[in-house]
Design a protein around this motif. Structure first.
Motif, PDB file in Angstrom:
ATOM      1  N   GLU A  30      10.651  -8.665   2.719  1.00 37.93           N
ATOM      2  CA  GLU A  30      10.590  -7.498   1.829  1.00 37.93           C
ATOM      3  C   GLU A  30      10.018  -6.304   2.574  1.00 37.93           C
ATOM      4  N   VAL A  31      10.540  -5.119   2.285  1.00 42.04           N
ATOM      5  CA  VAL A  31       9.910  -3.871   2.721  1.00 42.04           C
ATOM      6  C   VAL A  31       9.226  -3.283   1.493  1.00 42.04           C
ATOM      7  N   HIS A  32       7.902  -3.283   1.519  1.00 40.69           N
ATOM      8  CA  HIS A  32       7.116  -2.862   0.359  1.00 40.69           C
ATOM      9  C   HIS A  32       6.437  -1.536   0.687  1.00 40.69           C
ATOM     10  N   GLY A  33       6.793  -0.498  -0.046  1.00 43.48           N
ATOM     11  CA  GLY A  33       6.218   0.819   0.178  1.00 43.48           C
ATOM     12  C   GLY A  33       4.846   0.949  -0.451  1.00 43.48           C
ATOM     13  N   LEU A  34       3.948   1.652   0.244  1.00 41.58           N
ATOM     14  CA  LEU A  34       2.616   1.937  -0.279  1.00 41.58           C
ATOM     15  C   LEU A  34       2.372   3.433  -0.148  1.00 41.58           C
ATOM     16  N   VAL A  35       2.055   4.078  -1.265  1.00 37.73           N
ATOM     17  CA  VAL A  35       1.951   5.532  -1.265  1.00 37.73           C
ATOM     18  C   VAL A  35       0.785   5.966  -2.138  1.00 37.73           C
ATOM     19  N   GLY A  36       0.238   7.126  -1.818  1.00 36.61           N
ATOM     20  CA  GLY A  36      -0.865   7.691  -2.587  1.00 36.61           C
ATOM     21  C   GLY A  36      -1.434   8.874  -1.836  1.00 36.61           C
ATOM     22  N   GLU A  37      -2.261   9.654  -2.517  1.00 39.47           N
ATOM     23  CA  GLU A  37      -2.902  10.795  -1.873  1.00 39.47           C
ATOM     24  C   GLU A  37      -3.791  10.327  -0.738  1.00 39.47           C
ATOM     25  N   ASN A  38      -4.055  11.225   0.243  1.00 40.48           N
ATOM     26  CA  ASN A  38      -5.029  10.917   1.272  1.00 40.48           C
ATOM     27  C   ASN A  38      -6.371  10.605   0.616  1.00 40.48           C
ATOM     28  N   GLY A  39      -6.996   9.513   1.045  1.00 40.89           N
ATOM     29  CA  GLY A  39      -8.294   9.138   0.479  1.00 40.89           C
ATOM     30  C   GLY A  39      -8.190   8.240  -0.736  1.00 40.89           C
ATOM     31  N   CYS A  40      -6.956   7.797  -1.089  1.00 39.75           N
ATOM     32  CA  CYS A  40      -6.796   6.973  -2.298  1.00 39.75           C
ATOM     33  C   CYS A  40      -7.144   5.501  -2.051  1.00 39.75           C
ATOM     34  N   GLY A  41      -7.287   5.097  -0.776  1.00 39.01           N
ATOM     35  CA  GLY A  41      -7.646   3.717  -0.477  1.00 39.01           C
ATOM     36  C   GLY A  41      -6.587   2.933   0.270  1.00 39.01           C
ATOM     37  N   LYS A  42      -5.442   3.543   0.589  1.00 35.51           N
ATOM     38  CA  LYS A  42      -4.358   2.836   1.285  1.00 35.51           C
ATOM     39  C   LYS A  42      -4.839   2.227   2.603  1.00 35.51           C
ATOM     40  N   SER A  43      -5.476   3.065   3.430  1.00 41.70           N
ATOM     41  CA  SER A  43      -5.890   2.605   4.758  1.00 41.70           C
ATOM     42  C   SER A  43      -6.919   1.487   4.656  1.00 41.70           C
ATOM     43  N   THR A  44      -7.848   1.603   3.705  1.00 43.59           N
ATOM     44  CA  THR A  44      -8.857   0.555   3.533  1.00 43.59           C
ATOM     45  C   THR A  44      -8.205  -0.761   3.142  1.00 43.59           C
ATOM     46  N   LEU A  45      -7.237  -0.710   2.225  1.00 46.47           N
ATOM     47  CA  LEU A  45      -6.533  -1.916   1.809  1.00 46.47           C
ATOM     48  C   LEU A  45      -5.803  -2.546   2.989  1.00 46.47           C
ATOM     49  N   MET A  46      -5.134  -1.736   3.811  1.00 42.78           N
ATOM     50  CA  MET A  46      -4.401  -2.269   4.951  1.00 42.78           C
ATOM     51  C   MET A  46      -5.352  -2.868   5.988  1.00 42.78           C
ATOM     52  N   LYS A  47      -6.511  -2.240   6.178  1.00 42.14           N
ATOM     53  CA  LYS A  47      -7.484  -2.778   7.143  1.00 42.14           C
ATOM     54  C   LYS A  47      -8.045  -4.115   6.677  1.00 42.14           C
TER      55      LYS A  47
END
Length: 434
Positions: A30-47
């Motif tokens: 699957e290719v699962h997109g993750l999107v949100g404003e800067n600072g929404c927590g995307k990078s933390t979740l990926m880390k």
């Protein structure tokens, strides 16, 4: 079949909640997109998924197996690879060395021979259907080729889930098409991708599902066929976004005049006029000379011939100091390497262009005056931050970009050169910058 799932994950940094009860899952192939404003927590979740950060609470499951302690090396062993926006390659090492280096570290051999890994690397490159010169150093390659090196490295590690952080920021559209073709090919082999991007049309083009985050929470997760770009913007921001066409405020007064400016192997015979209150766009393909022209006008790499006039008077811009003296400011394309001092505080970065304003008659720094001014600047630019003393690397990309803009706005420049000022930032921050 589900490959990975995180459930009810929470993560705090000091008093700031980066993730609040977040759940997320991804299936094989699957290719699962993750999107949100800067600072929404995307990078933390990926880390957290990549084992770089630990979670305060919540569960992580890989192939139906509950994972407790989880490090970056554990993630590699579980088949999880992450390709950061800056690619995290070693520019002085060869393509071959960059591809096998993490596998080499995992093997923990005291003596390493490239030949031991070369056959596997050649096999992976053939599988991708691409051409890479294994002996070339990475810094000789264009960004699109470097991206392929990073993907090949993940595949050599036998990754079953590859996290792509803003993979389409720098490549041209034809290079993006090639990348998408490779993703579709690998998807057929059961490899999953988490695709993080601010380019909503590309999310809809390549992803099977899209998860939207806001303020550290998951707002929604939907199949792409049920979404439009407007739907995603609404979920990201909590309101409908409109870009208004504004009336021009340009006057007839020519502020900057460039005549026959040339620099060998960069640009040739460039002439234009910039009027007061005008926004002048400069467009071209990668390598066309846009950035080189900007750097010449800012004195980073001065032009070899031609003339520059400010207010009708000839000026010599042969250094950054000369450009700043004439009221020219420059926001570079690469904010991390050229626009900010990443280990310094937010306050230091915001004040660096105007330090003279905060000196006492004894030429000492009036730190309280500086902090008060910086506070006004950051509020005016709507920067989200905890403390001025935080290292600026702790901010999201969009907030870092706002600080880059703020430091120059404090100087009140006459000419503001903006080189791709909205690269890697969300639609909300982009609208604010516009």
């Amino acid at each position: 079949m589900q490959f990975l799932s995180v459930a009810n994950v929470t993560k705090k940094f000091g008093g700031v909640t980066a993730l609040n009860d977040v759940s997320f899952d991804i299936n094989e192939g699957e290719v699962h997109g993750l999107v949100g404003e800067n600072g929404c927590g995307k990078s933390t979740l990926m880390k957290i998924i990549a084992g770089v950060e630990s979670r305060d609470r919540g569960s992580l499951t890989i192939k139906n197996q509950s994972i407790q302690r989880f490090t970056a090396m554990d993630a590699v062993k579980q088949g999880i690879g992450i390709i950061y926006q800056d690619l995290s390659l070693f520019p002085n090492l060869s393509v071959l060395e960059n591809i096998y280096i993490s596998q080499m570290l995992n093997d923990r051999k005291s003596l390493v021979r490239s030949s031991a890994y070369k056959d596997n690397v050649v096999k992976i490159i053939a599988q991708l259907g691409i051409h890479l010169d294994l002996d070339a150093t990475v810094d000789e390659l264009p960004i699109a080729k470097q991206q392929l090196v990073a993907i090949a490295r993940a595949l050599v590690n036998q990754s079953k889930l590859i996290i792509l952080d803003e993979p389409t920021t720098a490549p041209t559209r034809s290079e993006i098409n090639n990348l998408f073709a490779i993703l579709r090919q690998l998807k057929q082999q059961g490899i999953a991708f988490i695709f993080i991007s601010h380019k909503l049309n590309e999310l809809l083009e390549i992803c099977d599902r899209v998860t939207v985050m806001r303020d550290g929470k998951v707002i929604d997760c939907q199949p792409t066929e049920k979404l439009t770009s407007g739907d995603i913007e609404n979920l990201m921001l909590g309101y409908a976004l409109t870009f208004e066409t504004r009336a021009s405020s340009a006057t007839d007064d020519v502020l900057l005049s460039v005549r026959h400016l040339s620099k060998r192997n960069s640009f040739q015979d460039v002439s234009f006029e910039l009027r007061k209150g005008e926004v002048l766009g400069i467009a071209g393909l990668l390598g066309a000379g846009r950035t080189e022209l900007a750097m010449a006008l800012f004195g980073v790499e001065p032009a070899q011939s031609g003339e520059i006039y400010l207010h009708g008077k000839p000026v010599t811009i042969n250094s950054i100091h000369a450009a700043v003296k004439h009221g020219i400011a420059y926001v570079p394309e690469d904010r991390l390497a050229q626009g900010l001092i990443m280990e310094q505080s937010i306050a230091a970065n915001a004040a660096i262009c105007t330090l003279d304003h905060y000196l006492t008659p004894m030429r000492l720094l009036n730190s309280q005056k500086m902090r008060d001014t910086v506070e006004d600047l950051l509020k005016g630019m709507q920067v989200k931050y905890g403390s001025q003393d935080q290292p600026i690397r702790m901010l999201s990309g969009g907030n870092q970009q706002k600080v880059v803009l703020a430091k120059w706005l404090a100087m009140r420049p006459q000419v503001f050169i903006l080189d791709s000022p909205t690269v890697g930032i969300d639609v909300g921050a982009k609208n604010y910058i516009y």
